[in-house]
Design a protein around this motif. Sequence first.
Motif, PDB file in Angstrom:
ATOM      1  N   SER A 115       0.851  -1.197   0.000  1.00  0.00           N
ATOM      2  CA  SER A 115       0.000   0.000   0.000  1.00  0.00           C
ATOM      3  C   SER A 115       0.885   1.245   0.000  1.00  0.00           C
ATOM      4  O   SER A 115       0.707   2.176   0.784  1.00  0.00           O
ATOM      5  CB  SER A 115      -0.917  -0.002   1.226  1.00  0.00           C
ATOM      6  N   PHE A 116       1.861   1.257  -0.901  1.00  0.00           N
ATOM      7  CA  PHE A 116       2.864   2.310  -0.959  1.00  0.00           C
ATOM      8  C   PHE A 116       3.321   2.437  -2.409  1.00  0.00           C
ATOM      9  O   PHE A 116       3.211   1.495  -3.186  1.00  0.00           O
ATOM     10  CB  PHE A 116       4.057   1.916  -0.063  1.00  0.00           C
ATOM     11  N   GLY A 117       3.820   3.616  -2.763  1.00  0.00           N
ATOM     12  CA  GLY A 117       4.394   3.790  -4.098  1.00  0.00           C
ATOM     13  C   GLY A 117       3.384   4.057  -5.192  1.00  0.00           C
ATOM     14  O   GLY A 117       3.683   3.895  -6.379  1.00  0.00           O
ATOM     15  N   TYR A 118       2.173   4.498  -4.819  1.00  0.00           N
ATOM     16  CA  TYR A 118       1.119   4.756  -5.797  1.00  0.00           C
ATOM     17  C   TYR A 118       1.202   6.153  -6.420  1.00  0.00           C
ATOM     18  O   TYR A 118       0.615   6.422  -7.462  1.00  0.00           O
ATOM     19  CB  TYR A 118      -0.267   4.678  -5.136  1.00  0.00           C
ATOM     20  N   PHE A 119       1.874   7.049  -5.748  1.00  0.00           N
ATOM     21  CA  PHE A 119       1.689   8.474  -5.999  1.00  0.00           C
ATOM     22  C   PHE A 119       2.272   8.945  -7.330  1.00  0.00           C
ATOM     23  O   PHE A 119       3.327   8.492  -7.760  1.00  0.00           O
ATOM     24  CB  PHE A 119       2.317   9.283  -4.863  1.00  0.00           C
ATOM     25  N   GLU A 120       1.572   9.908  -7.945  1.00  0.00           N
ATOM     26  CA  GLU A 120       2.086  10.566  -9.141  1.00  0.00           C
ATOM     27  C   GLU A 120       3.285  11.442  -8.776  1.00  0.00           C
ATOM     28  O   GLU A 120       4.260  11.528  -9.516  1.00  0.00           O
ATOM     29  CB  GLU A 120       0.989  11.438  -9.779  1.00  0.00           C
ATOM     30  N   ASP A 121       3.185  12.107  -7.633  1.00  0.00           N
ATOM     31  CA  ASP A 121       4.248  12.979  -7.147  1.00  0.00           C
ATOM     32  C   ASP A 121       5.240  12.148  -6.339  1.00  0.00           C
ATOM     33  O   ASP A 121       4.912  11.632  -5.275  1.00  0.00           O
ATOM     34  CB  ASP A 121       3.642  14.093  -6.278  1.00  0.00           C
ATOM     35  N   GLU A 122       6.469  12.017  -6.849  1.00  0.00           N
ATOM     36  CA  GLU A 122       7.494  11.207  -6.187  1.00  0.00           C
ATOM     37  C   GLU A 122       7.729  11.641  -4.738  1.00  0.00           C
ATOM     38  O   GLU A 122       8.029  10.820  -3.873  1.00  0.00           O
ATOM     39  CB  GLU A 122       8.809  11.307  -6.967  1.00  0.00           C
ATOM     40  N   ASN A 123       7.591  12.921  -4.468  1.00  0.00           N
ATOM     41  CA  ASN A 123       7.860  13.432  -3.130  1.00  0.00           C
ATOM     42  C   ASN A 123       6.894  12.876  -2.090  1.00  0.00           C
ATOM     43  O   ASN A 123       7.207  12.845  -0.900  1.00  0.00           O
ATOM     44  CB  ASN A 123       7.792  14.969  -3.126  1.00  0.00           C
ATOM     45  N   CYS A 124       5.716  12.436  -2.543  1.00  0.00           N
ATOM     46  CA  CYS A 124       4.714  11.895  -1.616  1.00  0.00           C
ATOM     47  C   CYS A 124       5.218  10.621  -0.930  1.00  0.00           C
ATOM     48  O   CYS A 124       4.824  10.323   0.203  1.00  0.00           O
ATOM     49  CB  CYS A 124       3.410  11.611  -2.347  1.00  0.00           C
ATOM     50  N   ASN A 125       6.094   9.863  -1.615  1.00  0.00           N
ATOM     51  CA  ASN A 125       6.659   8.658  -0.997  1.00  0.00           C
ATOM     52  C   ASN A 125       7.508   9.024   0.217  1.00  0.00           C
ATOM     53  O   ASN A 125       7.383   8.427   1.285  1.00  0.00           O
ATOM     54  CB  ASN A 125       7.490   7.884  -2.025  1.00  0.00           C
TER      55      ASN A 125
END
Length: 243
Positions: A115-125
């Motif tokens: 439930s990780f690594g979904y984000f369009e924005d890399e910074n969100c990780n």
Amino acid sequence: MTKSTKQWYASWFNTPYYHILYKDRDYSEAQGFMDNLTNYLNIPEGGKILDLACGKGRHSIYLNTLGFNVTGVDLSEQSIKHARQYENDTLKFNVHDMTKPYPDTFDAVFNLFTSFGYFEDENCNLETIKSIKTELNKFGFGVIDFMNTNYVIENLVEENIKTVEGISFHQKRSLKDGYITKDITFEADDEQYQFQERVRAFTLEDFEVLFKKAGVHLLDVFGDYKLRKYHHKTSERLIMIFK
């Protein structure tokens, strides 16, 4: 009419079809994982656990039966609405964006089942890991249970059809631009649907970079739900313990 989405996790997880496609997940294996993990971490009786991206709450509900005070959070309003029927004095569910710190601290923060690594924005990780750090009390542990990207790529089934409850889900998988993607198309209720799952192909080395930037320390790495040693080629999971 074809229904689709760009921000896939915000709507695909909100549909009943997501839960139909994955209804055959092994609950006994998931419960065994929770038994092993809480024993390994030696979480105190009545200890507080945050289940980050909890979905419909299957892990949260089981952790609560083990005697822990559990808060489950997820971006999906529909999943949280479903989970709230199981609430009690020591089990709560809330809609929450995991990239932002939850306003409480815990003995453990679990981010389970890739439930990780979904984000369009890399910074969100990075922001998610920073948030987990904020959510941990002085003695708390963070846990990210991710796919082992090396194993997944090596064993990638490019295309198949999975029929569940009379719905034929056509699934196409690929590695593209650093993401493992799954395109899912199906017909249900006289409508055509199209969704894409898209998860960053993070390796252990990628997580180590994120952990360093977030100021957390990787303590242990396991390769499956029985907490056996991680092997970068053969392990199915990448389970990381940090604080």
